[in-house]
Design a protein around this motif. Structure first.
Motif, mmCIF file in Angstrom:
data_model
loop_
_atom_site.group_PDB
_atom_site.id
_atom_site.type_symbol
_atom_site.label_atom_id
_atom_site.label_comp_id
_atom_site.label_asym_id
_atom_site.label_seq_id
_atom_site.Cartn_x
_atom_site.Cartn_y
_atom_site.Cartn_z
ATOM 1 N N GLY A 23 0.974 -1.343 0.015
ATOM 2 C CA GLY A 23 0.087 0.074 -0.204
ATOM 3 C C GLY A 23 0.852 1.456 -0.012
ATOM 4 N N SER A 49 -5.210 0.571 -2.562
ATOM 5 C CA SER A 49 -6.326 -0.549 -2.085
ATOM 6 C C SER A 49 -5.868 -1.872 -3.098
ATOM 7 N N GLY A 59 -6.797 -4.713 6.023
ATOM 8 C CA GLY A 59 -7.676 -3.542 5.697
ATOM 9 C C GLY A 59 -7.235 -2.406 6.644
ATOM 10 N N ARG A 80 -5.400 6.765 -3.425
ATOM 11 C CA ARG A 80 -6.351 5.558 -2.669
ATOM 12 C C ARG A 80 -6.497 4.539 -3.728
#
Length: 257
Positions: A151, A189, A240, A185
Motif C-alpha cells: 500500500g 487499495s 484492511g 487511494r
C-alpha cells in the motif's frame, strides 16, 4: 495420532533437503538476474533473493532453538512478540522509503494487529501461551507487513507519477491530504488483492499453511478448517486497517520519499 497426521515422513531434515533448497534458491536468483527483475535504483533482486534465503535459514534455525525456552515465560514471550513487531516495522518502512520517515510504518502494522490479538486474548480464543500466541501473532504481523509495504509503495509511486493531478485538485479547493488521497487511494487499495484472492480461492486452488499444519499436527479436518478460516478472516481485517493507515500517513506527508 490419526492417519492423516503424517508429519513423521514430511520433509526429513537431511542433506537431501539442504541440497534441494540450495538449488531452488539458486534458480530463483538466476531467473531474477537473467530476466533483469530489478528496478534501476535497486541493488538487484538476485542478490536480495540470496540474502533473504540465507537470512531465513539462520533466523529459522535460531527460532527453532529458542522457541521452547521462550514459551515458558510470559515476559520472554511478550519480548519475542515485540521483537517480531519491531523487525516488521523496520522492514516495511525501509521497503517503502529510504529516509527517516520509515519508522511511521510501525503505526499501520500495530493498528492492524494489536486490536485483533487483544480481542483473541480477552475472549479466550487464544491463550497467553507461546505455543499458540506466537504463530498466530506472527501470521497477523506478516500480513500487516505485506499490506503496509504494498500500500505504501503503490501510493507513493502514484503520487510521484501524477503530481499534476494533485496540484490540479488543490487548485479546485481540495486540501493537500484530500488531493493526495484522491490520487493514491485506488492504487493503495491494490494491496488488498493478494489477501482477497487467497481467501476467495482457499480450498479450491491452495491449502494454506495453517490448514496443512493443523492436519499434520493431528487435528481433525474440521478443526483445521476452522483455524484456517480464522486466519484468513483475521488477515483481511488486519490488512484492511494497515492499508488504510499507511494511506493516511502518505496523504498527510508523514511517510514520504
Amino acid at each position: 495420532m490419526p492417519a492423516y497426521a503424517a508429519s513423521a515422513t514430511l520433509l526429513p531434515v537431511n542433506l537431501t533437503l539442504g541440497a534441494v533448497l540450495a538449488v531452488l534458491l539458486a534458480v530463483a536468483a538466476c531467473v531474477a538476474a537473467f530476466a533483469r527483475l530489478s528496478p534501476a535504483e535497486d541493488r538487484g533482486r538476485a542478490r536480495e533473493i540470496v540474502v533473504a534465503g540465507l537470512r531465513a535459514t539462520a533466523q529459522l534455525a535460531a527460532v527453532s532453538l529458542l522457541i521452547g525456552w521462550v514459551v515458558r515465560s510470559v515476559p520472554l514471550l511478550l519480548g519475542f512478540i515485540a521483537l517480531m513487531y519491531a523487525v516488521a516495522a523496520r522492514t516495511a518502512g525501509r521497503r517503502i522509503t529510504g529516509n527517516g520517515s520509515w519508522w511511521w510504518a510501525a503505526v499501520p502494522i500495530g493498528a492492524g494487529v494489536a486490536p485483533v490479538v487483544l480481542a483473541l486474548l480477552l475472549t479466550g480464543l487464544v491463550p497467553l501461551k507461546g505455543i499458540t500466541l506466537i504463530p498466530v501473532t506472527g501470521i497477523l504481523i506478516g500480513g500487516a507487513l505485506t499490506a503496509t509495504v504494498l500500500g505504501g509503495r503503490r501510493a507513493l509511486d502514484e503520487l510521484d507519477t501524477r503530481k499534476g493531478e494533485v496540484e490540479a485538485a488543490m487548485a479546485l479547493g481540495l486540501t493537500d491530504p484530500e488531493a493526495r488521497l484522491l490520487v493514491a487511494r485506488p492504487a493503495a487499495s491494490d494491496a488488498l488483492l493478494p489477501g482477497l484472492d487467497q481467501t476467495r480461492t482457499v480450498g479450491l486452488v491452495t491449502l494454506p499453511g495453517a490448514f496443512v499444519g493443523m492436519l499434520l499436527g493431528g487435528a481433525s479436518p474440521v478443526q483445521a478448517g476452522a483455524v484456517q478460516l480464522f486466519v484468513l478472516v483475521g488477515l483481511m481485517a488486519v490488512q484492511g486497517v494497515a492499508v488504510a493507515g499507511v494511506l493516511e500517513l502518505v496523504a498527510r506527508g508523514k511517510l514520504h520519499r
